[in-house]
Scaffold this motif. Structure first.
Motif, PDB file in Angstrom:
ATOM      1  N   SER A  41       0.897  -1.149  -0.006  1.00 55.24           N
ATOM      2  CA  SER A  41      -0.013   0.085  -0.006  1.00 55.24           C
ATOM      3  C   SER A  41       0.923   1.319  -0.164  1.00 55.24           C
ATOM      4  N   THR A  42       2.329   0.994  -0.135  1.00 52.72           N
ATOM      5  CA  THR A  42       3.015   2.285  -0.504  1.00 52.72           C
ATOM      6  C   THR A  42       3.782   2.064  -1.704  1.00 52.72           C
ATOM      7  N   ASN A  77      -2.488   3.476  -7.704  1.00 49.15           N
ATOM      8  CA  ASN A  77      -2.896   4.413  -6.560  1.00 49.15           C
ATOM      9  C   ASN A  77      -3.131   3.575  -5.267  1.00 49.15           C
ATOM     10  N   CYS A  78      -1.968   2.665  -5.114  1.00 49.70           N
ATOM     11  CA  CYS A  78      -1.871   1.880  -3.854  1.00 49.70           C
ATOM     12  C   CYS A  78      -2.075   2.628  -2.563  1.00 49.70           C
ATOM     13  N   ASP A  79      -1.788   3.960  -2.556  1.00 50.02           N
ATOM     14  CA  ASP A  79      -1.846   4.668  -1.483  1.00 50.02           C
ATOM     15  C   ASP A  79      -2.870   5.427  -1.365  1.00 50.02           C
ATOM     16  N   GLN A  80      -4.027   5.294  -2.151  1.00 54.06           N
ATOM     17  CA  GLN A  80      -5.444   6.080  -2.401  1.00 54.06           C
ATOM     18  C   GLN A  80      -6.388   4.874  -1.918  1.00 54.06           C
ATOM     19  N   CYS A  81      -7.672   5.396  -1.887  1.00 56.85           N
ATOM     20  CA  CYS A  81      -8.844   4.411  -1.734  1.00 56.85           C
ATOM     21  C   CYS A  81      -8.997   3.728  -2.931  1.00 56.85           C
ATOM     22  N   ILE A  82      -9.028   2.416  -2.948  1.00 59.50           N
ATOM     23  CA  ILE A  82      -8.985   1.587  -4.009  1.00 59.50           C
ATOM     24  C   ILE A  82     -10.223   0.612  -3.871  1.00 59.50           C
ATOM     25  N   ARG A  83     -11.171   0.737  -2.862  1.00 53.78           N
ATOM     26  CA  ARG A  83     -12.167  -0.035  -2.403  1.00 53.78           C
ATOM     27  C   ARG A  83     -11.274  -1.288  -2.240  1.00 53.78           C
TER      28      ARG A  83
END
Length: 197
Positions: free
Chosen positions: A80-81, A185-191
């Protein structure tokens, strides 16, 4: 616990040790270097085909066949980073050993994985496949870009990024010993990604 159970990675995560974490982090750090790039076209094609085959198997929901592409002591890592980091210190979208992968496949097959009822339809594109040498002669690192189009519940979404595969040669065959999926977009809201990436 019996000796047989202790040696079965689908039942017990015996190989998940601080040493295996350190090796994983080291293998996925500073490996995409031109001086380590494999130039032999035949070898590059071998690994390109392996990565493309994995994508096809996942699109066809052949999860048991997908598991056969992996070593018994494998890791499946979705950081997630950006640029991976260290799964011992940072939250991951997913971080699975063999036991967790088999649990994931079993759950998908039960019909009670509500986020996959019905199953998502996916189409994976794989490109820019590069192969790199490793400090181990029986190991190769493979980088590729991907785009996954997923259709579920009347909606299409696209997940994109790049993947690092760590292949090891075991008994004459190249198997995946670790897969790192780096979402853009690992550090964003990805559902909640309920598909195997």
């Amino acid at each position: 616990m019996s000796a047989q159970a202790a040696a079965d990675p689908s039942r017990y995560s015996y190989y998940v040790t601080d040493e295996s974490y350190s090796e994983l982090v080291d293998d996925f750090a500073d490996w995409q270097r031109d001086d380590m790039s494999v130039q032999d076209a035949t070898e590059r094609d071998l690994f390109r085909s392996a990565v493309e085959r994995e994508a096809r198997i996942l699109d066809r929901l052949l999860f048991e066949d997908w598991l056969k592409l992996y070593t018994p002591d494998c890791f499946y890592w979705v950081p997630s980073t950006p640029n991976g980091g260290d799964p011992r210190r940072e939250i991951a979208v997913m971080f699975d050993d063999r036991r967790r992968l088999e649990d994931r496949v079993y759950r998908l097959r039960t019909g009670y994985a509500w986020s996959q009822a019905p199953s998502s339809r996916t189409s994976r594109l794989v490109s820019n496949v590069e192969v790199f040498l490793s400090t181990r002669g029986d190991q190769r690192m493979v980088r590729s870009n991907f785009a996954i189009s997923e259709f579920w519940d009347g909606e299409i979404r696209v997940l994109a990024g790049w993947t690092g595969h760590r292949f090891r040669r075991i008994g004459g065959a190249w198997l995946i010993s670790a897969k790192q999926v780096n979402l853009l977009n690992c550090d964003q809201c990805i559902r909640n990604p309920s598909i195997i990436l």
